[in-house]
Design a protein around this motif. Structure first.
Motif, PDB file in Angstrom:
ATOM      1  N   SER A   1     -32.930 100.393  34.689  1.00 42.34           N
ATOM      2  CA  SER A   1     -33.542 100.938  35.910  1.00 42.34           C
ATOM      3  C   SER A   1     -33.798 102.426  35.770  1.00 42.34           C
ATOM      4  O   SER A   1     -34.860 102.926  36.170  1.00 42.34           O
ATOM      5  CB  SER A   1     -32.634 100.677  37.109  1.00 42.34           C
TER       6      SER A   1
ATOM      7  N   GLU B   1     -30.826  97.637  42.463  1.00 38.85           N
ATOM      8  CA  GLU B   1     -29.448  97.363  42.866  1.00 38.85           C
ATOM      9  C   GLU B   1     -28.692  97.013  41.590  1.00 38.85           C
ATOM     10  O   GLU B   1     -29.228  96.326  40.715  1.00 38.85           O
ATOM     11  CB  GLU B   1     -29.380  96.229  43.894  1.00 38.85           C
TER      12      GLU B   1
ATOM     13  N   ASP C   1     -36.520  92.235  35.773  1.00 35.98           N
ATOM     14  CA  ASP C   1     -35.208  92.511  35.200  1.00 35.98           C
ATOM     15  C   ASP C   1     -34.540  91.209  34.796  1.00 35.98           C
ATOM     16  O   ASP C   1     -34.533  90.259  35.580  1.00 35.98           O
ATOM     17  CB  ASP C   1     -34.327  93.164  36.282  1.00 35.98           C
TER      18      ASP C   1
HETATM   19 MG    MG Z   1     -30.888  98.010  36.995  1.00 40.02          MG
END
Ligand code: MG
Ligand code: GTP
Length: 444
Positions: free
Chosen positions: A56, A70, A101
């Motif tokens: 991220s 998150e 992801d």
């Molecule tokens: Mg992440």
């Protein structure tokens, strides 16, 4: 007209002519650009790497924004794909960016199946596109293309070698997606170790036959930079959204007690190289490779699986119409065979049931006959008993009448003669008081 005739005809007809003045079709590339800009672009990135490896952070750093994220827990029972789509705009260009992801990757005790959800996700996107293409009323113009254009594979900076999970996963993915391997958190590995690590990774990929994405060198404009960058793979990157003051400039960096790692400093890490290659130079090539190589392969396999072919067994061209007719005949034949099979099954079943019913009927009949016999026997016995009883009743009645007659005669006699002795009187009047059916005797 046969295909060869058509070819000859078009070859004969094609002639080079020079124009007498400006016509205007030299603006075609501009028209294309304008159309593409209006339409907007889509770009889909798949991030595969262990939980907390910095996926991220790197995405935020790459696009200089903060995407909603998150943290994943380390307790996912299986790998799960989480796509998120964002609308971005730079100048007048709109980009529909999807970041997918692979949540929970590498967290399971048994990692044998970790690659499977990723492969399935990629295939599903191909399948969706294929279904849209095969529709009679297609709307590919405004179709949201979710096919994965690039897979950023985050390698843990161990300094040793690739894990078997990395090799297996990349091997399973390399025919489906453009893989760009990157060494994550490269600030945690020393310069000399990093150099050796890069060489080791590349040799392991080659020896295991893993095909990673090569920046194209066929376009002169980018051939040089791309071939230089190919030699730098895998990129060792550092991500950070933190801004630190270096000199009199604010730069994105990671600050440590002993110094600052600048994300965009090429002597600190390969982040800039990755951004250049991924976004500024080869984004379109990644999209094109996805369509012409990976999707094409998926489509071919899928259509072949469905029985479509370009040539017949004698290598003669085979049209879609012919394939359709053959498939239709095959299908109808199969349908007929199945129908016949089912009919036969039904007939057999009916026969079986009929036989069972007959057997049951026979058993019932036997039972009925048996019961009938028992009933007749019982009836006969009762009848016999009844007759016996009737006989006994008649005998009794006869005796009773006889006794009554005697009694009346003796009464008459006593009224005319003096009374005899008591003994005689007793004997005479000693008559039975009851008749027993069971014993067939009179009792006092
Ligand atoms: Mg992440
Ligand atoms: P999940 O989504 O939970 O799987 O994690 P992730 O892979 O997205 O990792 P994330 O970006 O959330 O980063 C996890 C931690 O690593 C954070 O504390 C980051 O600050 C840190 N981190 C990210 N990039 C780097 C890096 O390049 N170097 C170092 N040293 N730490 C980093």
């Amino acid at each position: 007209m046969a295909a060869t005739d058509l070819e000859r005809f078009s070859n004969e007809e094609k002639r080079n002519l020079s124009l007498g003045g400006h016509v205007g079709f030299d603006s075609l590339p501009d028209q294309l650009v304008s159309k593409s800009v209006t339409q907007g672009f889509s770009f889909n990135i798949l991030c595969v790497g262990e939980t907390g490896i910095g996926k991220s952070t790197l995405m935020n750093t790459l696009f200089n924004t903060t995407f909603e994220t998150e943290e994943a827990s380390h307790y996912e029972s299986a790998v799960r794909l989480r796509p998120r789509t964002y609308d971005l705009q730079e100048s007048n260009v709109h980009l529909k960016l999807t970041i997918v992801d692979a949540v929970g990757f590498g967290d399971q005790i048994n990692k044998d199946e970790s690659y499977r959800p990723i492969v399935e996700y990629i295939d599903t996107q191909f399948e969706n596109y294929l279904q849209e293409e095969l529709k009679i009323r297609r709307s590919l113009f405004d179709y949201h293309d979710t096919r994965i254009h690039v897979c950023l594979y985050f390698i843990t900076p161990t300094g040793h070698s690739l894990k078997s999970l990395d090799l297996v996963t990349m091997k399973k993915l390399d025919s489906k997606v453009n893989i760009i391997p990157i060494i994550a958190k490269a600030d945690t590995i020393s310069k000399s170790e990093l150099h050796k690590f890069k060489i080791k990774i590349m040799s392991e990929l080659v020896s295991n036959g893993v095909q990673i994405y090569q920046f194209p060198t066929d376009d002169e404009a980018v051939a040089e930079i791309n071939s230089v960058m190919n030699a730098h793979l895998p990129f060792a990157v550092v991500g950070s959204t933190e801004e630190v003051k270096v000199g009199n400039k604010l730069v994105r960096a990671r600050q440590y007690p002993w110094g600052v790692v600048q994300v965009e400093n090429e002597s600190h890490c390969d982040f800039v190289k990755l951004r250049e290659m991924l976004i500024r130079v080869n984004m379109e090539d990644l999209r094109e490779q996805t369509h012409t190589r990976h999707y094409e392969l998926y489509r071919r396999c899928k259509l072949e699986e469905m029985g479509f072919k370009d040539t017949d067994p004698d290598s003669q061209p085979f049209s879609l119409q012919e394939t359709y007719e053959t498939k239709r005949k095959e299908f109808l034949g199969e349908l007929q065979r199945k129908e016949e099979e089912m009919r036969q099954m039904f007939v057999n079943k009916v026969k079986e049931t009929e036989a069972e019913l007959k057997e049951k009927e026979r058993e019932l009949h036997e039972k009925f006959e048996h019961l009938k016999r028992i009933h007749q026997e019982e009836k006969r016995k009762v009848e016999e008993k009844r007759r016996e009883l009737e006989d006994e009743m008649n005998a009794f009645n006869r005796r009773k009448v006889a006794v009554e007659t005697l009694q009346s005669q003796s009464l008459q006699a006593t009224s005319q003669q003096p009374l005899k002795k008591d003994k005689d009187k007793k004997n005479f009047f000693s008559l039975p008081s009851a008749y027993s059916i069971t014993t067939g005797r009179y009792v006092n």
